[in-house]
Motif scaffolding. Structure first.
Motif, PDB file in Angstrom:
ATOM      1  N   ALA A 115      38.866  42.136  32.319  1.00 13.06           N
ATOM      2  CA  ALA A 115      38.792  42.245  30.860  1.00 13.06           C
ATOM      3  C   ALA A 115      40.031  41.613  30.240  1.00 13.06           C
ATOM      4  N   MET A 116      39.929  40.325  29.924  1.00 13.17           N
ATOM      5  CA  MET A 116      41.037  39.608  29.310  1.00 13.17           C
ATOM      6  C   MET A 116      40.575  38.987  28.004  1.00 13.17           C
ATOM      7  N   PRO A 117      41.483  38.770  27.053  1.00 10.01           N
ATOM      8  CA  PRO A 117      41.101  38.155  25.782  1.00 10.01           C
ATOM      9  C   PRO A 117      40.696  36.698  25.965  1.00 10.01           C
ATOM     10  N   GLY A 118      39.900  36.198  25.030  1.00  9.46           N
ATOM     11  CA  GLY A 118      39.449  34.812  25.126  1.00  9.46           C
ATOM     12  C   GLY A 118      38.399  34.679  26.204  1.00  9.46           C
ATOM     13  N   LEU A 119      38.672  33.842  27.181  1.00 12.00           N
ATOM     14  CA  LEU A 119      37.765  33.658  28.308  1.00 12.00           C
ATOM     15  C   LEU A 119      37.793  34.918  29.167  1.00 12.00           C
ATOM     16  N   SER A 120      36.645  35.562  29.322  1.00 14.16           N
ATOM     17  CA  SER A 120      36.595  36.817  30.070  1.00 14.16           C
ATOM     18  C   SER A 120      36.906  36.589  31.540  1.00 14.16           C
ATOM     19  N   GLY A 121      37.234  37.682  32.226  1.00 12.95           N
ATOM     20  CA  GLY A 121      37.525  37.575  33.645  1.00 12.95           C
ATOM     21  C   GLY A 121      36.350  37.039  34.433  1.00 12.95           C
ATOM     22  N   ILE A 122      35.138  37.458  34.069  1.00 16.74           N
ATOM     23  CA  ILE A 122      33.944  37.007  34.793  1.00 16.74           C
ATOM     24  C   ILE A 122      33.734  35.510  34.600  1.00 16.74           C
ATOM     25  N   GLU A 123      33.902  35.026  33.374  1.00 12.37           N
ATOM     26  CA  GLU A 123      33.788  33.589  33.132  1.00 12.37           C
ATOM     27  C   GLU A 123      34.924  32.838  33.820  1.00 12.37           C
ATOM     28  N   ALA A 124      36.101  33.446  33.838  1.00 11.36           N
ATOM     29  CA  ALA A 124      37.241  32.814  34.505  1.00 11.36           C
ATOM     30  C   ALA A 124      36.966  32.651  35.997  1.00 11.36           C
ATOM     31  N   ILE A 125      36.311  33.644  36.597  1.00 13.22           N
ATOM     32  CA  ILE A 125      35.961  33.553  38.019  1.00 13.22           C
ATOM     33  C   ILE A 125      35.099  32.320  38.264  1.00 13.22           C
ATOM     34  N   LYS A 126      34.078  32.136  37.433  1.00 10.06           N
ATOM     35  CA  LYS A 126      33.173  30.996  37.595  1.00 10.06           C
ATOM     36  C   LYS A 126      33.928  29.672  37.481  1.00 10.06           C
ATOM     37  N   HIS A 127      34.810  29.580  36.493  1.00 10.23           N
ATOM     38  CA  HIS A 127      35.540  28.330  36.272  1.00 10.23           C
ATOM     39  C   HIS A 127      36.557  28.069  37.384  1.00 10.23           C
ATOM     40  N   VAL A 128      37.219  29.131  37.841  1.00 10.97           N
ATOM     41  CA  VAL A 128      38.187  28.966  38.927  1.00 10.97           C
ATOM     42  C   VAL A 128      37.483  28.472  40.184  1.00 10.97           C
ATOM     43  N   LYS A 129      36.323  29.067  40.506  1.00 15.94           N
ATOM     44  CA  LYS A 129      35.586  28.651  41.702  1.00 15.94           C
ATOM     45  C   LYS A 129      35.083  27.216  41.570  1.00 15.94           C
ATOM     46  N   ALA A 130      34.778  26.802  40.343  1.00 15.13           N
ATOM     47  CA  ALA A 130      34.309  25.433  40.125  1.00 15.13           C
ATOM     48  C   ALA A 130      35.441  24.422  40.299  1.00 15.13           C
ATOM     49  N   LYS A 131      36.639  24.784  39.841  1.00 13.59           N
ATOM     50  CA  LYS A 131      37.766  23.855  39.882  1.00 13.59           C
ATOM     51  C   LYS A 131      38.609  23.978  41.148  1.00 13.59           C
ATOM     52  N   SER A 132      38.505  25.123  41.814  1.00 10.75           N
ATOM     53  CA  SER A 132      39.259  25.347  43.050  1.00 10.75           C
ATOM     54  C   SER A 132      38.383  26.149  44.010  1.00 10.75           C
ATOM     55  N   PRO A 133      37.383  25.503  44.610  1.00 10.37           N
ATOM     56  CA  PRO A 133      36.376  26.206  45.416  1.00 10.37           C
ATOM     57  C   PRO A 133      36.939  27.002  46.587  1.00 10.37           C
ATOM     58  N   GLU A 134      38.071  26.571  47.124  1.00  8.68           N
ATOM     59  CA  GLU A 134      38.632  27.254  48.289  1.00  8.68           C
ATOM     60  C   GLU A 134      39.447  28.489  47.914  1.00  8.68           C
ATOM     61  N   THR A 135      39.642  28.715  46.630  1.00  6.14           N
ATOM     62  CA  THR A 135      40.406  29.881  46.188  1.00  6.14           C
ATOM     63  C   THR A 135      39.555  31.142  46.286  1.00  6.14           C
ATOM     64  N   ALA A 136      40.028  32.119  47.030  1.00  4.82           N
ATOM     65  CA  ALA A 136      39.349  33.414  47.109  1.00  4.82           C
ATOM     66  C   ALA A 136      39.814  34.269  45.938  1.00  4.82           C
ATOM     67  N   ILE A 137      38.894  34.992  45.326  1.00  2.94           N
ATOM     68  CA  ILE A 137      39.219  35.721  44.100  1.00  2.94           C
ATOM     69  C   ILE A 137      39.110  37.227  44.298  1.00  2.94           C
ATOM     70  N   ILE A 138      40.152  37.910  43.853  1.00  2.28           N
ATOM     71  CA  ILE A 138      40.176  39.372  43.833  1.00  2.28           C
ATOM     72  C   ILE A 138      40.157  39.823  42.379  1.00  2.28           C
ATOM     73  N   VAL A 139      39.218  40.681  42.030  1.00  2.75           N
ATOM     74  CA  VAL A 139      39.223  41.294  40.706  1.00  2.75           C
ATOM     75  C   VAL A 139      40.011  42.594  40.807  1.00  2.75           C
ATOM     76  N   LEU A 140      41.036  42.719  39.984  1.00  3.70           N
ATOM     77  CA  LEU A 140      41.855  43.925  39.937  1.00  3.70           C
ATOM     78  C   LEU A 140      41.727  44.485  38.529  1.00  3.70           C
ATOM     79  N   SER A 141      40.986  45.577  38.397  1.00  2.00           N
ATOM     80  CA  SER A 141      40.606  46.049  37.072  1.00  2.00           C
ATOM     81  C   SER A 141      40.872  47.537  36.894  1.00  2.00           C
ATOM     82  N   ALA A 142      40.996  47.931  35.642  1.00  2.00           N
ATOM     83  CA  ALA A 142      41.119  49.351  35.317  1.00  2.00           C
ATOM     84  C   ALA A 142      39.749  50.000  35.230  1.00  2.00           C
ATOM     85  N   TYR A 143      38.695  49.178  35.276  1.00  2.00           N
ATOM     86  CA  TYR A 143      37.338  49.679  35.062  1.00  2.00           C
ATOM     87  C   TYR A 143      36.464  49.474  36.293  1.00  2.00           C
ATOM     88  N   ASP A 144      35.625  50.465  36.582  1.00  2.00           N
ATOM     89  CA  ASP A 144      34.681  50.337  37.693  1.00  2.00           C
ATOM     90  C   ASP A 144      33.245  50.378  37.187  1.00  2.00           C
TER      91      ASP A 144
END
Length: 233
Positions: A70-99
């Protein structure tokens, strides 16, 4: 925020390069400092929002990105998609206050390899970093249950009923334990087999299901009904 690129010596090349993104400055700076002290880990950049995280991931190609959902502007979920598109080898961990169920499943479907709550300790985050860097999927117990509950409530199957017949019994056991968040070593201990054997089982599972990551395999197993709440430890 200006970013200073690190000098890549023999020592730093062996470290896992991490990008950390969170909109709370005190949290990201504190976690960056403490996590950076863990052996074998290196924080190469920090970001305060999703757009900055995507830009830095594209520029630095980190091994692992730790993102708030949950981040302002581009959401974390959208950021995940863009990060994987631009850096496919990057493994992503979501660290959140919400479950919330509405966060866990979309995050994993977007390409995250782990979902942890901010209540976990730094040592657990460090273990998750090493695990996803090795290709594992990591779900905290609460996130696992939220994910299963969301999928069960959605209903439907994405694979034919007979698809599970392609997996041997041992492969199904490995897949279920992986969905429960166990590491390769923990699965090996539980099943009394070698850690390399666990890795071989996962490779066979990915090949048979026609997917490219353990996260996708786990999601398929969940959606197909092979994994239930009863499978969790």
């Amino acid at each position: 925020m200006p970013v200073t690129k690190p000098k890549f010596t023999r020592e730093t090349r062996q470290k896992i390069k991490i990008l950390l993104a969170d909109d709370h400055r005190a949290f990201r700076e504190g976690l960056s400092r403490i996590l950076g002290e863990e052996e074998g880990l290196e924080i190469v950049a920090v970001a305060g929002d999703g757009e900055e995280a995507v830009r830095l991931a594209s520029e630095l190609q980190p091994d692992v990105a730790i993102l708030d959902v949950a981040m302002p502007g581009l959401s974390g979920i959208e950021a995940i998609k863009h990060v994987k598109a631009k850096s496919p080898e990057t493994a992503i961990i979501v660290l959140s206050a919400y479950d919330y169920e509405s966060y866990v499943l979309p995050s994993m479907e977007a390409g995250a390899s782990a979902y942890l709550l901010k209540t976990v300790g730094v040592s657990e985050i460090a273990r998750a970093v090493r695990a996803v860097h090795d290709g594992q999927t990591v779900l905290g117990p609460t996130a696992s249950r939220r994910l299963l509950s969301r999928i069960a409530g959605a209903g439907g199957r994405v694979l034919p009923d007979g698809a599970s017949q392609h997996l041997h019994q041992r492969e199904m056991e490995v897949l279920r334990l992986g969905a429960a968040g166990l590491s390769n070593r923990e699965i090996a201990v539980k099943l009394v087999i070698g850690e390399r054997t666990v890795q071989t089982h996962f490779r066979n599972i990915l090949r048979k299901l026609g997917v490219s990551s353990r996260t996708e395999a786990v999601l398929r197993g969940l959606r197909a009904g092979w994994i239930t709440l009863d499978d969790l430890p």
